[in-house]
Each structure stands twice: as structure tokens, then as C-alpha cells.
Design a protein around this motif. Structure first.
Motif, short mmCIF file in Angstrom:
data_model
loop_
_atom_site.label_atom_id
_atom_site.label_comp_id
_atom_site.label_asym_id
_atom_site.label_seq_id
_atom_site.Cartn_x
_atom_site.Cartn_y
_atom_site.Cartn_z
N THR A 1 84.79 60.30 47.31
CA THR A 1 83.69 59.42 47.73
C THR A 1 84.21 58.17 48.41
O THR A 1 83.69 57.73 49.44
N LYS B 1 85.61 59.14 51.77
CA LYS B 1 84.51 59.39 52.72
C LYS B 1 83.94 58.08 53.24
O LYS B 1 83.53 57.98 54.41
N GLN B 2 83.93 57.06 52.38
CA GLN B 2 83.45 55.74 52.82
C GLN B 2 84.32 55.22 53.96
O GLN B 2 83.80 54.66 54.94
N PHE C 1 86.00 65.25 56.28
CA PHE C 1 84.57 64.95 56.39
C PHE C 1 84.07 65.12 57.82
O PHE C 1 82.90 65.39 58.04
N THR C 2 84.98 64.96 58.80
CA THR C 2 84.58 65.16 60.20
C THR C 2 84.88 66.58 60.66
O THR C 2 84.18 67.11 61.52
N ILE D 1 83.93 56.09 61.95
CA ILE D 1 83.13 56.71 63.01
C ILE D 1 81.82 55.96 63.23
O ILE D 1 80.96 56.42 63.99
N SER D 2 81.69 54.82 62.57
CA SER D 2 80.47 54.03 62.71
C SER D 2 80.63 53.01 63.83
O SER D 2 81.71 52.83 64.40
N SER E 1 86.16 57.16 56.02
CA SER E 1 85.92 58.03 57.16
C SER E 1 84.62 57.67 57.87
O SER E 1 84.57 57.60 59.12
N ASP E 2 83.55 57.44 57.10
CA ASP E 2 82.26 57.07 57.70
C ASP E 2 82.36 55.75 58.45
O ASP E 2 81.77 55.59 59.53
N TRP E 3 83.11 54.81 57.89
CA TRP E 3 83.28 53.51 58.57
C TRP E 3 84.01 53.67 59.89
O TRP E 3 83.67 53.03 60.89
N LYS F 1 83.36 50.11 63.39
CA LYS F 1 84.79 50.43 63.35
C LYS F 1 85.56 49.46 64.24
O LYS F 1 85.01 48.84 65.15
#
Length: 813
Positions: free
Chosen positions: A92, A95-96, A117-118, A102-103, A98-100, A106
Motif C-alpha cells: 500500500t 503504491k502510494q 502497479f503500472t 504518475i500524478s 507509484s501513484d504520486w 510528480k
């Protein structure tokens, strides 16, 4: 040439000339410093890693970037580690991150992100088999020296530390991007400590050795003055793009400038002190001084400059960028030594030696006692004269024994061990090494480009899969990923069946899949009226989608990722590249893709290990070129100065043997005591250049004095007298020069640490063993043959050159 030197030094040390000289140097410093660009703004650290553009790895890298544009950029490897195993909470938190990445929030330089995750299908490649470690690969766009790049790496590290704080999950940012950022941070914090450390050490040694506060500050003033001019000139050169200037080069330049500049000042000040005892007028004393040592200083500096300029003929940027930087520094210091130093010293006069003032004694001007030599160097000179065979053979044997430490020596190309203190990148790399195949950090990229009748990779899947199988069998290869084996495992669909099935896919569907728009494997419609999905079709689409990242957009070039068992920066891995290239070419020919086939293929190898393999080859080439070239140039300078062929030959043997002994001692220490991998590959050539060139400095000063005193008293008396008169000066100069290079050992950069140790050890051995025993012993053993084919014409009036000059000058007056 001597007449020109005499004119320059006479003018600089005359009654009016000294003030003109000081004013001109002051004006020069103010003007160039005021208009020159700052060095920090033009640093180009990339030059240290450059090799010729036609190197196989460079050709392959350009092809890679051309055919796979998405691979442009510098990869950063994010490492997540939990010793207890990756838990759902760990995933988790990852993933936080990874999400950041691609946001929209970044960092600005962040490009494509590869994580579980991607790209879920990459899970087996990104998570270790023991389930303790996971990686993400983030491509950073832009120049690695840009502020955006550096702030992006810093931002990622800050965010990873924030997310993993107070948890069992550890996070690191390593890979090429992490290493580059660590290097920038370390170098940016070394300039001021290096300068202050060098100045402090030189000042301390001068006060201890000469016990004069005024004389201690004189070299610092002269060198500091010259340093400002050198920095300005380098700024102009860098701005004009004449050559690259790296922080590593300027670090070495600072140390060399203080060491050599202090040496030149000491040689002048020591001889000036001698002249003040026998010459009442300080201007005449300085004139005599510079006529006695000016040619030696010029020859000494010229030797160093010529040796450094040979680096312009090298192919590796690490060497090529260093030569002109240091040559300019020594050239400016030579000019300062011939003009500014005499002007400052004659301006101060006898007061420069306070509180131990050299007072004029008329009787000393015509009477020189050489019957009794006192002090350590006087006694050593006398002992060497009496035991010349023992001194020569004993010192030779000692140097040979020390040189045996080179047995088993191995160069190191691992820039991940370049930092002496742990960094975020080195910690992350250590985790990767423990839980993944060592080659995971920097996989080797194999490129296969098809030519001829059907240059479509999907029409040759059987042949290309056979090539992958052949590469997997090469010793040292852990895994090969790509095309038919995206995860490195045996393909679930037979390559022949897959080749036929992909050929049946509609072109529109293939194009949609390649663009990322048609990867969905769900049914086109829903409900009982819909036909059931074709499992074979779904498997074909999935296999095609998985392979698409390994094939160029025009289908003519295939990339394979070869993961080596060895550390990709190790010598073992580097030695795998040639067998890998041979296996690649052999496999292409054996599977119908060789030269002469309707469809042929060309193989290339890119990546860090391939780059280092080329670097190793070019390093060997540069070494074999530069070593004899430097020896020839130094030999020519010595021959012209000493007007002899014999003396330069054994002097070159002496400095070369001293180099081998120094390297042997240091290599034994680094590998067997300090536990390091070995020398940085650049250290032997770096050390050779400096020890031969700087060793020639002391040779020139000693042999010039030997020649002078031998003309007065003959070799039997002249050699020990020359040793006694120059021994203290050369020792002081050697201690200071060794000390200044020793300051490099305080830096957290391994290559500069090793370089500082090697040069310091070599200079000390040269000072005490070569100049104290070996050279005087050889001079005495060879006798008149030292000067062959010339002859040493002995002075009939038994007066020194400086005394003759003083008498002539007095007569002119």
C-alpha cells in the motif's frame, strides 16, 4: 633560451621592476576575475565518463535511443525492502509512491514509471524471489546536470522517506540517476574544505620547516594570486567550449597549484637566502638567484606541462579533460614563479626570513668550506659517496621489492564504490545485490536490427527465440528477457505457433495494441448472443502486447535485456561482454540471420557494462600510448638541461621504478588492508603522469646543483655537497607536495582518495630514497660518463656561478 629567462627575471627583480611586476599581476587578477565567468557555472562532469563516439557501446546506445525513443532519459531505481517480507501494508505504501509518480504533482523531470502497479505483468521481474524487495524504475527526462533533474531525485527521496517513515519498510533511490545526484552533492561540498585544508596544511608545514611567519605566507599569497588568474582562464576556456572542465579536475588542480607553487617558491627562497649571505645588495642577490634556479624551474614546469599535455592524445574524457586544465595552472604558476615570486621576495628582502635574518658576511663571498658537511643530508651525502655501491644496489632492491605489490592488481570500474561514505544510492544497491541477480541494477541491452527481404521481427520469432536461448547459455548470464520471453521464462506459446498466430492478427488490431488502445482481452459484446472468446486469440493478443515493448515501432529492431550474474560494474561482468558478442553473432548466423542470408541481422550491445568494457579497452590503449610518450618527452628535457644522454636514461629508470614501487605499496594496502576492490582504473596512469613529471622536478634541481658543484669541486666532493645543499630544500618541497596531495585523502570520493595516497607515497619515496641514495650513488658510480657525449668542464677559479655573476655585475657597475 637562458638569455630570455635572464632578461625576464632580471627585469622582475630590479629596483623598479619589482613594483611594476607586482602592479601588473594585481591589474591582471582584477581584470580577468572581474569579467570571467564563474567556474561553478560551466562545470561539465559528463566529460569524465565520455569515450569516442565510434565505440561499439556508443554506436549501440545511439541506435537504442533512435529505435526506442521511450527509453530516452536516465533511470532511477526505487528500492523497497522489508526484511520480514513485503506485507499488504508495504505494498500500500509502495503504491502510494507509484501513484504520486504518475500524478500531476510528480517532480518535473519524472517520465515513464515501471512498477507492479503500472505494469502488473512485470511483477515477477520487479519483486525478488524471497518476497522481501521490490523495485520501481522511473525514467527521468532532461540533462542530468540540470536543476530540474537534481531536484526531481531529491524530491523522490524526500517523498519515499516520508511514506516509509516509522514503518518496517525501507526505501532508497539508486540506479544511474541516484548515483549522479549523490556525486553532485558530494562534489559540491568539497571545494571549500579542500581549499581551506590545503592552505592550512601548507601554512603549518612552512612555519614548522622555515620558522618564519613572513616566508610561510609568501607562497600562499603567490599561489592564491595565481589561482584567481587560473580560475578566470579556465572560465573563459570552458565558456568558449575549448575543453570540458570537471569538478574532479579542478580539485586536483587546486592541490597541484599549491604544491608546485610552494615548491617553486621554496627553491627560490632557499637559494636567495644563500645569496644574501654572500651578496650585500638584495637586488643583485635575487638576480644571481634567478640566474641559478630560473632555468631549472622552467625546465621543471615545462616537464610537467608537456607530460600533462600528452593527455590530449587520450580517448577517455577522464584523462582528456584533465590535461589542459592542469597544464594551464602550471603554466600560470611558472610565470608567477619567474616574475611575481622574485618581485615579492626581493621587495621584502632579508625581512622575509625574520626572525632568522641572513646577514651578509664578506668573507663568505670568497670562501666556501666543503670539507665538513653537517646535518642529516650532509652526513647522508658523505655516506653515499663512501658507500655508493651499497646505496645504489640497496635502494634498487628496496624499490623492486615494493613494486612486487603490483602482483594480482586489478582495476576497478565500479563507480558505485566511488563514494567512501555510504549514500542512499549505495545502500539501495547493496539491497539489490542481496536479493536480486547482481546484474538487475544495470541490465545489458542486446539490439538486433534486421535487414533485407523481410525485416519484420514478427516474421522471425523462431530464429530470434533461438538467439535468446543461445544467449542464456553464455557463462555469466543469469537471464535474458524480451520478445518471446518477456519475463525470462520459457514461452507459454511455441514461437513457431506464435509467429503464425500474430501474422493472422488484423493490422488495425496490431496497431491498436502497439499504441496501448486495444489491449483489453474482454468480449466485444455481452449476453448469450455473444460468441465465446477464442482462448488462442486472447493468448496471442496477450503475447503480442507483452512483446511490443521489445520491438521498435517499425518492427525492424529487437531489444533483449540480458541480466548478468555478476555485478554489472565488476571486472568479471566486463569480461563477459566479448563472449556475449561472439555468442550473439554466432547465433544469428546459425539461425538464418547471418550475412548473405535473404534477411540478415546485425547485433549490438549497449548498457553500462558494455560501456565499461569499451572504457577498459580504451584505457589500455591510452596507457600504452601515454607512458612511452611521457618518458620520451621528459627524457628530452633532461637531455637538453644536462647536455647528456646517459644521465637521463638512468634518471628515467629511477622515476619509473619509483612509480611501480609506489603503486605496489598502495595496491597492497587498498586491496589487502583496506579491503577495497582495487584501484580505480584511472589511478595508475594518473599517478604515472604526476610521479614522473613531479619526480623530474626534484631530479632537475638536484642534477643542476650536482653539475654546478661538480664543475667547482669535482664529482667526489661536488655530489655530497650538492646533496647537502639541496637535500633540505627538496625534503621540504617533497613534504609539502606530498602533504597537499594528502589533503585529497580527506575527501569522500574514492578515486581522489586513492590518487592522493599514491602520489603522496610516491613523492616521499622519491624524496628520500631516489634523490637521497639512488641518484647520487649512480652519479658517483658513472663518474665522467654521466655527461656523455658531452664533457663536464671544470671551473679553474673554483668559484660558484653565482659568485662569478656577482663579480661580473660589480665590474659593470
Amino acid at each position: 633560451m637562458p638569455n630570455i629567462l635572464h632578461a625576464i627575471t632580471d627585469a622582475a627583480s630590479s629596483k623598479r621592476g619589482k613594483f611594476v611586476t607586482i602592479a601588473l599581476w594585481l591589474l591582471l587578477a582584477l581584470v580577468v576575475v572581474g569579467i570571467a565567468p564563474k567556474l561553478a557555472s560551466i562545470y561539465d562532469n559528463s566529460t569524465t565518463q565520455s569515450i569516442p563516439s565510434d565505440a561499439p557501446s556508443q554506436v549501440a546506445q545511439r541506435l537504442y535511443l533512435k529505435e526506442f525513443p521511450s527509453s530516452r532519459g536516465t533511470p532511477a531505481v526505487l528500492v523497497f525492502y522489508d526484511a520480514k517480507g513485503l506485507s499488504s501494508a508495504d505494498l500500500t505504501q509502495a503504491k502510494q509512491v507509484s501513484d504520486w509518480l504518475i500524478s500531476s504533482s510528480k517532480p518535473s523531470a519524472v517520465g515513464p514509471v515501471l512498477s507492479i502497479f503500472t505494469v502488473p505483468q512485470a511483477k515477477t521481474a520487479l519483486i525478488s524471489k524471497d518476497n522481501t524487495t521490490m523495485t520501481m524504475v522511473v525514467t527521468l527526462n532532461g540533462d542530468s546536470s540540470s536543476t530540474a533533474f537534481q531536484s526531481s531525485v531529491t524530491g523522490m527521496r524526500t517523498y519515499v522517506q516520508h511514506v516509509t517513515a516509522h514503518t518496517s519498510l525501507q526505501g532508497y533511490v539508486t540506479g544511474p540517476a541516484g548515483v549522479i545526484e549523490d556525486a553532485v552533492l558530494i562534489f559540491s561540498s568539497t571545494d571549500l574544505p579542500l581549499l581551506l585544508g590545503t592552505v592550512g596544511l601548507v601554512l603549518l608545514l612552512l612555519i614548522i620547516l622555515y620558522r618564519s611567519p613572513v616566508l610561510a605566507f609568501l607562497p600562499l599569497v603567490a599561489v592564491g594570486w595565481a589561482l584567481q588568474v587560473v580560475d578566470a582562464l579556465l572560465g573563459f576556456a570552458g565558456k568558449a567550449g575549448l575543453f570540458g572542465i570537471s569538478q574532479q579536475a579542478t580539485s586536483i588542480m587546486t592541490v597541484l597549484l599549491f604544491g608546485a607553487g610552494t615548491d617553486y617558491t621554496i627553491f627560490i627562497a632557499s637559494r636567495f637566502r644563500e645569496e644574501l649571505f654572500i651578496t650585500q645588495d638584495k637586488h643583485l642577490a635575487m638576480r644571481n638567484t634567478m640566474r641559478a634556479v630560473g632555468e631549472a624551474i622552467t625546465s621543471s614546469a615545462g616537464t610537467v606541462i608537456l607530460a600533462l599535455l600528452t593527455l590530449l592524445f587520450t580517448t577517455i574524457g577522464l584523462y582528456n579533460s584533465l590535461g589542459p586544465t592542469l597544464a594551464i595552472a602550471v603554466g600560470v604558476m611558472l610565470l608567477a614563479g619567474l616574475t611575481l615570486v622574485p618581485a615579492l621576495l626581493v621587495w621584502l628582502g632579508r625581512a622575509a626570513y625574520w626572525p632568522f635574518l641572513p646577514r651578509y658576511k664578506a668573507e663568505q663571498a670568497t670562501q666556501v668550506d666543503v670539507s665538513t658537511l653537517r646535518g642529516f643530508w650532509g652526513r647522508l651525502g658523505t655516506w653515499t659517496a663512501k658507500h655508493r655501491i651499497l646505496a645504489t644496489v640497496g635502494s634498487l632492491l628496496l624499490l623492486i621489492v615494493l613494486a612486487l605489490g603490483n602482483i594480482g592488481s586489478q582495476p576497478s570500474f565500479n563507480f558505485l564504490t566511488a563514494f567512501r561514505n555510504p549514500t542512499d544510492s549505495s545502500r539501495g544497491y547493496a539491497v539489490l545485490q542481496s536479493h536480486f541477480p547482481a546484474g538487475t541494477l544495470a541490465p545489458t541491452t542486446v539490439l538486433i536490427t534486421l535487414h533485407g527481404a523481410t525485416p519484420d521481427a514478427y516474421q522471425h520469432l523462431v530464429a530470434l527465440d533461438a538467439v535468446i536461448v543461445a544467449l542464456q547459455k553464455v557463462p555469466g548470464v543469469a537471464e535474458v528477457q524480451g520478445l518471446t520471453r518477456p519475463d525470462g521464462n520459457t514461452p507459454s506459446i511455441d514461437p513457431a505457433a506464435l509467429q503464425a498466430a500474430i501474422a493472422q492478427l488484423p493490422p488495425q488490431l496490431r496497431a491498436a495494441i502497439r499504441s496501448g488502445q486495444g489491449i483489453s482481452t474482454g468480449p466485444i459484446c455481452q449476453g448469450p448472443q455473444c460468441p465465446p472468446p477464442d482462448p488462442q486469440m486472447l493468448a496471442t493478443i496477450a503475447a503480442f502486447a507483452a512483446s511490443s515493448s521489445s520491438v521498435s515501432p517499425d518492427n525492424t529492431t529487437v531489444q533483449l535485456s540480458v541480466i548478468l550474474k555478476d555485478d554489472p560494474y565488476s571486472l568479471n561482468a566486463i569480461q563477459r561482454i566479448d563472449p556475449l558478442r561472439s555468442a550473439l553473432n554466432k547465433a544469428l548466423g546459425a539461425n538464418g540471420l547471418g550475412a548473405g542470408s535473404p534477411t540478415s541481422a546485425t547485433g549490438y550491445i549497449a548498457g553500462q557494462t558494455s560501456l565499461l568494457a569499451d572504457t577498459s579497452a580504451y584505457n589500455q590503449r591510452d596507457t600504452w600510448l601515454i607512458v612511452p610518450l611521457v618518458l620520451v618527452l621528459v627524457g628530452i628535457v633532461l637531455a637538453l638541461l644536462l647536455r647528456s644522454i646517459v644521465a637521463p636514461l638512468y634518471l628515467l629508470v629511477a622515476v619509473t621504478l619509483n612509480f611501480l614501487a609506489a603503486i605496489g605499496v598502495c595496491d597492497f594496502f587498498f586491496q589487502h588492508i583496506a579491503g577495497q576492490d582495487g584501484f580505480s582504473y584511472a589511478i595508475p596512469l594518473y599517478t604515472f603522469i604526476f610521479l614522473v613529471a613531479l619526480g623530474a622536478d626534484y631530479t632537475i634541481f638536484l642534477m643542476s646543483r650536482v653539475r654546478e658543484e661538480a664543475r667547482r669541486h669535482g664529482l667526489e666532493v661536488g655530489v655530497p655537497y650538492a646533496v647537502s645543499r639541496t637535500g633540505g630544500v627538496i625534503t621540504s618541497a617533497g613534504l609539502i607536495l606530498a602533504g597537499t596531495f594528502g589533503v585529497l585523502t580527506t575527501l569522500p570520493i574514492n578515486v581522489l582518495y586513492q590518487f592522493g595516497v599514491c602520489v603522496a607515497v610516491g613523492i616521499l619515496m622519491d624524496t628520500f630514497i631516489v634523490r637521497g641514495l639512488l641518484v647520487p650513488g649512480m652519479v658517483l658510480l658513472l663518474g665522467k660518463w654521466n655527461w656523455w657525449p658531452g664533457k663536464l668542464i671544470q671551473d679553474t677559479d673554483n668559484t660558484s656561478i653565482s659568485e662569478q655573476t656577482a663579480t661580473a655585475a660589480a665590474g659593470i657597475k
